[in-house]
Design a protein around this motif. Structure first.
Motif, PDB file in Angstrom:
ATOM      1  N   ARG A 383       5.000  12.504  14.410  1.00 30.84           N
ATOM      2  CA  ARG A 383       4.690  12.198  13.012  1.00 30.84           C
ATOM      3  C   ARG A 383       3.202  12.017  12.763  1.00 30.84           C
ATOM      4  N   ASP A 384       2.520  11.332  13.662  1.00 29.26           N
ATOM      5  CA  ASP A 384       1.100  11.077  13.436  1.00 29.26           C
ATOM      6  C   ASP A 384       0.325  12.384  13.314  1.00 29.26           C
ATOM      7  N   THR A 385       0.632  13.323  14.204  1.00 31.84           N
ATOM      8  CA  THR A 385      -0.058  14.611  14.149  1.00 31.84           C
ATOM      9  C   THR A 385       0.332  15.391  12.907  1.00 31.84           C
ATOM     10  N   LEU A 386       1.618  15.395  12.584  1.00 28.53           N
ATOM     11  CA  LEU A 386       2.081  16.135  11.415  1.00 28.53           C
ATOM     12  C   LEU A 386       1.515  15.567  10.120  1.00 28.53           C
ATOM     13  N   LEU A 387       1.359  14.240  10.061  1.00 27.10           N
ATOM     14  CA  LEU A 387       0.767  13.637   8.869  1.00 27.10           C
ATOM     15  C   LEU A 387      -0.700  14.047   8.712  1.00 27.10           C
ATOM     16  N   LYS A 388      -1.387  14.232   9.830  1.00 26.36           N
ATOM     17  CA  LYS A 388      -2.774  14.725   9.758  1.00 26.36           C
ATOM     18  C   LYS A 388      -2.814  16.174   9.275  1.00 26.36           C
ATOM     19  N   LEU A 389      -1.816  16.948   9.693  1.00 26.67           N
ATOM     20  CA  LEU A 389      -1.788  18.362   9.331  1.00 26.67           C
ATOM     21  C   LEU A 389      -1.308  18.592   7.901  1.00 26.67           C
ATOM     22  N   ALA A 390      -0.563  17.638   7.345  1.00 22.59           N
ATOM     23  CA  ALA A 390       0.065  17.838   6.036  1.00 22.59           C
ATOM     24  C   ALA A 390      -0.965  17.950   4.923  1.00 22.59           C
ATOM     25  N   ARG A 391      -0.661  18.822   3.976  1.00 25.98           N
ATOM     26  CA  ARG A 391      -1.473  18.983   2.777  1.00 25.98           C
ATOM     27  C   ARG A 391      -0.565  18.898   1.559  1.00 25.98           C
ATOM     28  N   PHE A 392      -1.106  18.327   0.469  1.00 27.77           N
ATOM     29  CA  PHE A 392      -0.298  18.088  -0.723  1.00 27.77           C
ATOM     30  C   PHE A 392      -1.078  18.456  -1.976  1.00 27.77           C
ATOM     31  N   ASP A 397      -7.138  17.637 -10.080  1.00 18.46           N
ATOM     32  CA  ASP A 397      -7.577  19.023 -10.206  1.00 18.46           C
ATOM     33  C   ASP A 397      -6.584  20.025  -9.630  1.00 18.46           C
ATOM     34  N   GLY A 398      -5.403  19.574  -9.233  1.00 21.23           N
ATOM     35  CA  GLY A 398      -4.402  20.489  -8.712  1.00 21.23           C
ATOM     36  C   GLY A 398      -4.725  21.069  -7.349  1.00 21.23           C
ATOM     37  N   GLU A 399      -5.733  20.560  -6.668  1.00 20.78           N
ATOM     38  CA  GLU A 399      -6.136  21.097  -5.373  1.00 20.78           C
ATOM     39  C   GLU A 399      -5.299  20.473  -4.262  1.00 20.78           C
ATOM     40  N   TRP A 400      -5.337  21.143  -3.091  1.00 19.94           N
ATOM     41  CA  TRP A 400      -4.675  20.576  -1.917  1.00 19.94           C
ATOM     42  C   TRP A 400      -5.489  19.390  -1.403  1.00 19.94           C
ATOM     43  N   THR A 401      -4.801  18.416  -0.864  1.00 22.68           N
ATOM     44  CA  THR A 401      -5.488  17.262  -0.290  1.00 22.68           C
ATOM     45  C   THR A 401      -4.750  16.798   0.954  1.00 22.68           C
ATOM     46  N   SER A 402      -5.506  16.253   1.888  1.00 23.61           N
ATOM     47  CA  SER A 402      -4.897  15.603   3.050  1.00 23.61           C
ATOM     48  C   SER A 402      -4.647  14.149   2.700  1.00 23.61           C
ATOM     49  N   LEU A 403      -3.818  13.491   3.485  1.00 19.15           N
ATOM     50  CA  LEU A 403      -3.562  12.067   3.242  1.00 19.15           C
ATOM     51  C   LEU A 403      -4.817  11.242   3.493  1.00 19.15           C
ATOM     52  N   ALA A 404      -5.615  11.661   4.486  1.00 16.88           N
ATOM     53  CA  ALA A 404      -6.846  10.923   4.774  1.00 16.88           C
ATOM     54  C   ALA A 404      -7.790  10.967   3.578  1.00 16.88           C
ATOM     55  N   ASP A 405      -7.912  12.132   2.968  1.00 13.42           N
ATOM     56  CA  ASP A 405      -8.787  12.254   1.804  1.00 13.42           C
ATOM     57  C   ASP A 405      -8.223  11.482   0.612  1.00 13.42           C
ATOM     58  N   TYR A 406      -6.910  11.502   0.458  1.00 13.47           N
ATOM     59  CA  TYR A 406      -6.288  10.749  -0.637  1.00 13.47           C
ATOM     60  C   TYR A 406      -6.597   9.260  -0.496  1.00 13.47           C
ATOM     61  N   VAL A 407      -6.386   8.736   0.712  1.00 18.55           N
ATOM     62  CA  VAL A 407      -6.623   7.304   0.936  1.00 18.55           C
ATOM     63  C   VAL A 407      -8.087   6.950   0.683  1.00 18.55           C
TER      64      VAL A 407
END
Length: 613
Positions: A383-392, A397-407
């Motif tokens: 999970r930890d690795t997959l959460l780093k890889l995930a984009r949303f 602005d409708g752009e993709w973001t990682s969870l790290a950038d969101y936080v």
């Protein structure tokens, strides 16, 4: 000798009609497809002979022979693999094929020009022969059986099948070439095709002209056993086409050899395009298992997990026994360790690619992210690795973001990662549940995939920040500092909302769990939300769509005290029309959520009365 005439399955008839009338320029793929099938037949017999040695007693070393005869205008492709009996011929050549043909059919539009263009995107296997031949004869004898059979067809709706006197194990396909395909009667042309598309085939491919000795024209060694610096990009691509039954180029190629306590070789590809069977319920894997270069199976979930089923390629083990059964594979500790190592390798290479080629990685995630998110639900260890890889996608602005950038962008006072799930991205953007968050400058993740409602409860949080749906519980926006660039919120006029809420509760009864004032709405008058501990609205709807017996859960109706309609109703809470307004607003909230109205006739009647004044 009796001969039976049978009709093709309707779907195969559609493919054959397209092939017979094809003007596709890259017709040479027919040879690649037939050689690929012949190679698979040899692989399957080699595996079967591990437990039944007698199956190979009547033939020599495995090989594929391509014979061209200008006098008869024929090209023949023969193998001494597992062969087919009568039932196999009818099943494999008379009904829908399994390797890509179903997906090919689903794409047919009825427009001949557009459909012909699809030929270049799908390996339609045996049926590609009808692009170059006006008559195809298949003679085959199955290993372990004495009777051979001959199958014939001109591709125009039917085929014949009869007993044959052939006594050679395996399959021989004879193509009677069409006038516009005579270029393939030149041995130099066939040699070029074989060396371009099939050089990686581990079985020797021999080319012969009628009356002349055959010569081996391919390298005849398993590609994955060679060193990386000996393999060209073109060879990797053609092997990917062979092993993946694909026509696109691989987005990423992973080739490595693991040595030490466990030895194995992996040659895996991540496609550029999404395979068309990616979301079928059986979640079939796309990686073949070999043991010491001997093919074992292409249906082994123990090689890679279901959430990496988009991978294509091979894993070749040095430690597994050659006589391993498919039942033994399910509980083999060596294969368990190989699987774990393969997953780590794939995820590690994806992390590197995400860092070195961020834009290219977003294209990959857009194609396969929905499948990878299944791993968040199924594999706690990764999970930890997959959460780093995930984009949303998000409201920013409708752009993709990682969870790290969101936080990193969270507003002061914001304690949770806010999200909204269900439906199309554009529909999510229009949800009234987002209004209060937008007014505060709070970013909200937009999650359109069905799997999102499953992995989020399992994961719970990221770096100490819990995931929180904007459609569940109180919005609790007062703690979040407003974005100074946003227009200050207009304070609601003082109004006694209590009387209106009490009246709505009385009129709506058990239709709602509660009625309360909302701080999540700024423009819409009402919305429905789930209780803090209740099931998310989208999750409940999705379970019902899949036939689950989910008892109806009353929702909370929230009223926007800023809205002119609510302020007006609050001033006349004891009006006779309050009852109709309560039901109308509840139905309006249901419509916004995409839920069916329990009584459309009553809704229409109340709306008509309101409009009539």
């Amino acid at each position: 000798m009796s001969e039976d005439t049978l009709q093709f399955q309707a779907e195969v008839g559609r493919i054959l009609h397209l092939m017979v009338h094809s003007v596709y320029s890259n017709k040479e793929i027919f040879l690649r497809e037939l050689i690929s099938n012949a190679s698979d037949a040899c692989d399957r017999l080699r595996y079967a002979a591990l437990s039944q040695p007698d199956l190979t007693a009547d033939g020599g070393a495995f090989e594929i022979t391509v014979t061209v005869d200008k006098d008869t205008a024929t090209v023949a492709v023969a193998d001494n693999g597992i062969g087919m009996n009568r039932e196999d011929l009818v099943e494999n050549l008379g009904t829908i094929a399994r390797s890509g043909t179903g997906a090919f059919l689903e794409q047919l539009s009825g427009d001949a020009r557009k459909d012909v263009a699809l030929i270049g995107q799908f390996g339609v296997g045996f049926y590609a022969a009808f692009m170059v031949a006006d008559l195809v004869e298949v003679t085959s004898r199955k290993a372990g059986e004495s009777q051979a059979w001959t199958w014939k067809s001109d591709g125009k709706g039917s085929f014949t099948i009869a007993e044959s006197d052939a006594d050679i194990r395996g399959t021989r396909i004879v193509l009677h070439m069409r006038d516009d395909a005579k270029e393939f009667l030149e041995s130099s042309r066939l040699r070029h095709i074989i060396q371009t598309y099939s050089d990686h085939i581990a079985v020797p491919i021999r080319l012969a002209e009628a009356g002349k000795d055959a010569e081996t024209v391919n390298s005849a060694s398993a590609l994955w056993t060679r060193s990386r610096n000996e393999i060209t990009e073109e060879q990797y691509t053609e092997f990917y086409h062979h092993v993946g039954h694909a026509f696109d180029k691989p987005w990423m190629t992973l080739h490595w050899r693991a040595e030490g306590r466990i030895e194995y070789t992996g040659l895996l590809f991540i496609p550029t395009s999404r395979p068309f069977d990616l979301f079928r319920p059986e979640r079939r894997p796309g990686v073949k298992l070999y043991v010491k270069r001997v093919f074992i199976t292409d249906e082994c979930e123990e090689v890679v997990p279901g959430w990496l089923r988009f991978l294509r390629g091979v894993v070749d083990s040095e430690d597994l026994p050659l006589n391993i059964s498919r039942e033994m594979l399910q509980h083999n500790p060596v294969l368990t360790q190989i699987k774990a190592a393969v997953v780590r390798r794939v995820l590690g290479d994806l992390e590197k690619r995400a860092e070195s080629d961020a834009e290219g990685y977003l294209g990959f995630w857009d194609t396969f992210g929905q499948v990878l998110k299944e791993g968040l639900y199924e594999e706690p260890a990764h999970r930890d690795t997959l959460l780093k890889l995930a984009r949303f996608r998000s409201t920013r602005d409708g752009e993709w973001t990682s969870l790290a950038d969101y936080v990193a962008r969270m507003r002061p006072g914001q304690e949770a990662i806010h999200y909204i799930s269900g439906g199309e991205i554009d529909a999510l953007r229009r949800s009234p549940h987002l209004e209060g968050f937008a007014a505060k400058g709070v970013e909200v993740l937009l999650l359109p995939d069905a799997i999102d409602d499953f992995w989020i409860p399992s994961v719970g949080a990221y770096e100490g920040k819990s995931f929180r749906s904007v459609t569940r519980g109180a919005a609790d926006l007062d703690k979040i500092e407003a974005d100074p660039e946003k227009t200050p919120e207009e304070k609601p006029e003082a109004s006694d909302l209590g009387a209106l809420i009490a009246a709505f509760k009385t009129q709506l009864g058990d239709s709602v769990k509660d009625v309360r004032s909302s701080d999540r709405l700024t423009e819409s008058p009402v919305c429905l939300v789930a209780d803090e501990g209740g099931m998310d609205i989208h999750m409940e709807r999705m379970l019902k769509m899949h036939g689950q017996n989910v008892p109806p859960t009353p929702r909370i109706l929230e009223l926007n005290p800023r809205h002119s309609l609510i302020r007006k109703l609050a001033g006349e809470a004891d009006s006779p029309r309050t009852a109709d307004m309560a039901h109308l607003l509840l139905d309006q909230a249901r419509i916004i959520e995409g839920e069916p109205l329990p009584d459309p006739a009553a809704f229409s009647r109340r709306l008509s009365a309101l409009l009539a004044g």
